[in-house]
Design a protein around this motif. Structure first.
Motif, PDB file in Angstrom:
ATOM      1  N   UNK A   1      39.663  -0.761  53.254  1.00 41.18           N
ATOM      2  CA  UNK A   1      40.586  -1.000  54.238  1.00 41.18           C
ATOM      3  C   UNK A   1      40.775  -0.299  55.931  1.00 41.18           C
ATOM      4  N   UNK A   2      40.330   1.056  55.749  1.00 41.74           N
ATOM      5  CA  UNK A   2      40.705   2.217  56.955  1.00 41.74           C
ATOM      6  C   UNK A   2      38.864   2.489  57.540  1.00 41.74           C
ATOM      7  N   UNK A   3      38.835   2.958  56.827  1.00 40.84           N
ATOM      8  CA  UNK A   3      36.902   2.877  56.987  1.00 40.84           C
ATOM      9  C   UNK A   3      37.493   5.002  56.669  1.00 40.84           C
ATOM     10  N   UNK A   4      38.321   5.535  55.891  1.00 37.14           N
ATOM     11  CA  UNK A   4      37.910   6.513  55.358  1.00 37.14           C
ATOM     12  C   UNK A   4      36.876   6.945  54.606  1.00 37.14           C
ATOM     13  N   UNK A   5      36.762   7.911  54.365  1.00 36.75           N
ATOM     14  CA  UNK A   5      35.564   8.596  53.235  1.00 36.75           C
ATOM     15  C   UNK A   5      36.033  10.242  52.210  1.00 36.75           C
ATOM     16  N   UNK A   6      35.329  10.187  51.693  1.00 36.41           N
ATOM     17  CA  UNK A   6      35.653  11.259  50.720  1.00 36.41           C
ATOM     18  C   UNK A   6      35.045  12.568  51.130  1.00 36.41           C
ATOM     19  N   UNK A   7      35.522  12.748  51.126  1.00 34.71           N
ATOM     20  CA  UNK A   7      35.164  14.170  51.748  1.00 34.71           C
ATOM     21  C   UNK A   7      34.981  15.403  50.678  1.00 34.71           C
ATOM     22  N   UNK A   8      35.828  16.019  49.318  1.00 37.45           N
ATOM     23  CA  UNK A   8      36.435  16.293  49.053  1.00 37.45           C
ATOM     24  C   UNK A   8      36.561  16.267  47.479  1.00 37.45           C
ATOM     25  N   UNK A   9      36.034  16.505  46.623  1.00 38.61           N
ATOM     26  CA  UNK A   9      36.460  16.159  45.193  1.00 38.61           C
ATOM     27  C   UNK A   9      36.771  17.513  44.039  1.00 38.61           C
ATOM     28  N   UNK A  10      37.328  17.733  43.213  1.00 38.30           N
ATOM     29  CA  UNK A  10      37.280  18.525  42.110  1.00 38.30           C
ATOM     30  C   UNK A  10      38.351  18.270  41.005  1.00 38.30           C
ATOM     31  N   UNK A  11      38.069  18.584  39.929  1.00 39.88           N
ATOM     32  CA  UNK A  11      39.071  18.527  38.471  1.00 39.88           C
ATOM     33  C   UNK A  11      39.960  20.441  38.578  1.00 39.88           C
ATOM     34  N   UNK A  12      41.443  20.361  38.569  1.00 42.03           N
ATOM     35  CA  UNK A  12      41.809  21.564  38.919  1.00 42.03           C
ATOM     36  C   UNK A  12      41.950  22.128  37.316  1.00 42.03           C
ATOM     37  N   UNK A  13      41.823  22.377  36.870  1.00 42.94           N
ATOM     38  CA  UNK A  13      42.640  23.002  35.610  1.00 42.94           C
ATOM     39  C   UNK A  13      43.576  24.623  35.683  1.00 42.94           C
ATOM     40  N   UNK A  14      44.693  24.559  35.184  1.00 45.98           N
ATOM     41  CA  UNK A  14      45.467  25.581  35.634  1.00 45.98           C
ATOM     42  C   UNK A  14      46.173  25.228  34.262  1.00 45.98           C
ATOM     43  N   UNK A  15      45.464  26.810  33.256  1.00 46.14           N
ATOM     44  CA  UNK A  15      46.329  26.858  32.274  1.00 46.14           C
ATOM     45  C   UNK A  15      46.343  25.730  31.140  1.00 46.14           C
ATOM     46  N   UNK A  16      47.322  24.996  30.443  1.00 43.68           N
ATOM     47  CA  UNK A  16      47.216  24.139  30.028  1.00 43.68           C
ATOM     48  C   UNK A  16      46.994  22.590  30.847  1.00 43.68           C
ATOM     49  N   UNK A  17      47.571  22.800  32.075  1.00 43.27           N
ATOM     50  CA  UNK A  17      47.587  21.362  32.949  1.00 43.27           C
ATOM     51  C   UNK A  17      46.212  20.625  33.556  1.00 43.27           C
ATOM     52  N   UNK A  18      45.791  19.758  34.040  1.00 44.52           N
ATOM     53  CA  UNK A  18      45.027  19.442  34.433  1.00 44.52           C
ATOM     54  C   UNK A  18      45.271  18.304  35.438  1.00 44.52           C
ATOM     55  N   UNK A  19      44.082  18.124  36.448  1.00 40.68           N
ATOM     56  CA  UNK A  19      44.329  17.002  37.661  1.00 40.68           C
ATOM     57  C   UNK A  19      43.649  16.776  38.280  1.00 40.68           C
ATOM     58  N   UNK A  20      43.138  15.665  38.599  1.00 34.14           N
ATOM     59  CA  UNK A  20      41.876  14.764  39.653  1.00 34.14           C
ATOM     60  C   UNK A  20      42.544  15.027  41.097  1.00 34.14           C
ATOM     61  N   UNK A  21      41.544  15.788  41.865  1.00 38.58           N
ATOM     62  CA  UNK A  21      41.879  15.782  43.191  1.00 38.58           C
ATOM     63  C   UNK A  21      41.032  14.864  44.119  1.00 38.58           C
ATOM     64  N   UNK A  22      41.347  14.211  44.983  1.00 40.97           N
ATOM     65  CA  UNK A  22      40.006  13.991  46.304  1.00 40.97           C
ATOM     66  C   UNK A  22      41.289  13.596  47.272  1.00 40.97           C
ATOM     67  N   UNK A  23      39.664  14.004  48.928  1.00 38.51           N
ATOM     68  CA  UNK A  23      40.317  14.716  49.979  1.00 38.51           C
ATOM     69  C   UNK A  23      39.747  13.244  50.897  1.00 38.51           C
ATOM     70  N   UNK A  24      40.433  11.997  51.251  1.00 37.63           N
ATOM     71  CA  UNK A  24      39.734  11.250  52.622  1.00 37.63           C
ATOM     72  C   UNK A  24      40.030  12.002  53.921  1.00 37.63           C
TER      73      UNK A  24
END
Length: 364
Positions: free
Chosen positions: A187-210
């Protein structure tokens, strides 16, 4: 779609004047304009703030059914509208809708003499709206016929330590990250420039930058990993009641001076353990800013392929402990590093381990 940059961010807040006073006192913003029933904005009170190329619109609903009142009742104070500058708002609106976006407000022209502004609204994520803005005429006239500008607002534009809106970080519920990213691409023409899985101790999250093709608009989207122990993303989603802007990052050319200045004005920043800096050189090599200046202020350091970046997070001042502000100073870095969060967590663990060993003689 030709998205140029972040035109402004509109926050829906319980008390626009009180919120404006805090941002002016703590971060050096200036009042640029006012809006309300007397200026053609029924049911609301708005205050426009500015600093260099940053524009912040603070809006409070005066009636229970106003969108600002409903937003605050559900989410608390927070970023409700992110506005993109474009050279053709009507064309951008059509392109967004044709790409699967949901149109909320058709293109509308606000005019006053030689100045005109065209706006159109499209659904963003959660209850956050994307506003497309096309400007013609005087840059200082924010919304002709709706926001009354204060005298000499343009003269104050160069004051302050903050330059532009660098990026916004967004938390989305589990399972929504990929669909949200795909919608931004279509819809907006954005593009993914970076992505990672972040692990902090027993926590975790997925991240993508557009990012927009111009590079002027950047979003970091984060989704929690619910198979791991709940963490800060889960907390935000619970207290905010759904997807929303976790923080907005403002770019500064002198982060050391900015942190010292704002701390003197009462701003509290997230602390960084001293042990973080003990391993900084082995982890990143030489830093362009003196570690002796960074350590007492708690400023973090990271790098990408192009250079270094320095950042710090202010503590949330909101009752729900949701939205907060980031300061960032880029020394060539164009994206985001990958080592700050794990390194900070490891340093904190070492510090806690030292405390435990000191407290328990049998472990020495």
């Amino acid at each position: 779609m030709n998205v140029l940059n972040m035109d402004h961010i509109e926050f829906y807040v319980g008390d626009a004047r009180q919120a404006a006073q805090y941002l002016c006192t703590a971060y050096g913003f200036r009042v640029y304009g006012h809006g309300g029933p007397e200026t053609g904005l029924p049911g609301q009170r708005s205050v426009l703030l500015g600093q260099h190329h940053i524009r912040i619109l603070l809006t409070s609903g005066l009636q229970p059914n106003h969108p600002a009142s409903q937003f605050v009742a559900t989410h608390g104070d927070g970023a409700a509208v992110t506005a993109f500058s474009t050279d053709d708002a009507a064309a951008a609106f059509k392109e967004a809708v044709d790409g699967g976006g949901t149109g909320l407000s058709n293109p509308r022209t606000w005019a006053d003499g030689a100045t005109s502004v065209v706006t159109a609204d499209v659904a963003g994520f959660g209850d956050v709206v994307y506003r497309l803005v096309e400007r013609h005429g005087a840059d200082t006239s924010f919304l002709p016929g709706a926001i009354e500008m204060v005298p000499d607002a343009d003269a104050a534009a160069e004051d302050g330590l903050l330059r532009v809106i660098d990026h916004a970080a967004v938390c989305v519920p589990v399972g929504e990250l990929d669909a949200t990213i795909a919608r931004h691409e279509r819809a907006f023409g954005f593009a993914v420039t970076f992505e990672e899985y972040i692990e902090v101790g027993e926590q975790g999250m997925r991240s993508k930058v557009v990012q927009s093709p111009s590079g002027g608009v950047t979003f970091t989207f984060m989704e929690p990993d619910i198979s791991r122990r709940p963490g800060q993303i889960d907390d935000f989603l619970a207290w905010h009641h759904g997807a929303g802007v976790q923080h907005v990052a403002f770019l500064t050319d002198d982060i050391v001076r900015a942190v010292r200045t704002y701390a003197d004005r009462g701003v509290e920043f997230a602390p960084t353990p001293s042990s973080y800096y003990d391993v900084l050189a082995p982890r990143l090599g030489a830093t362009e800013l003196d570690v002796g200046a960074l350590r007492p202020l708690g400023i973090l350091v990271d790098r990408d392929h192009w250079g270094q970046m320095y950042q710090i997070f202010a503590k949330s001042t909101h009752i729900r402990r949701t939205y907060f502000i980031e300061l960032i100073d880029r020394h060539g870095a164009r994206t985001f590093g990958t080592s700050n969060i794990p390194a900070l967590y490891a340093a904190k663990e070492r510090e806690l381990a030292e405390i435990r060993n000191t407290a328990d003689p049998s472990r020495v």
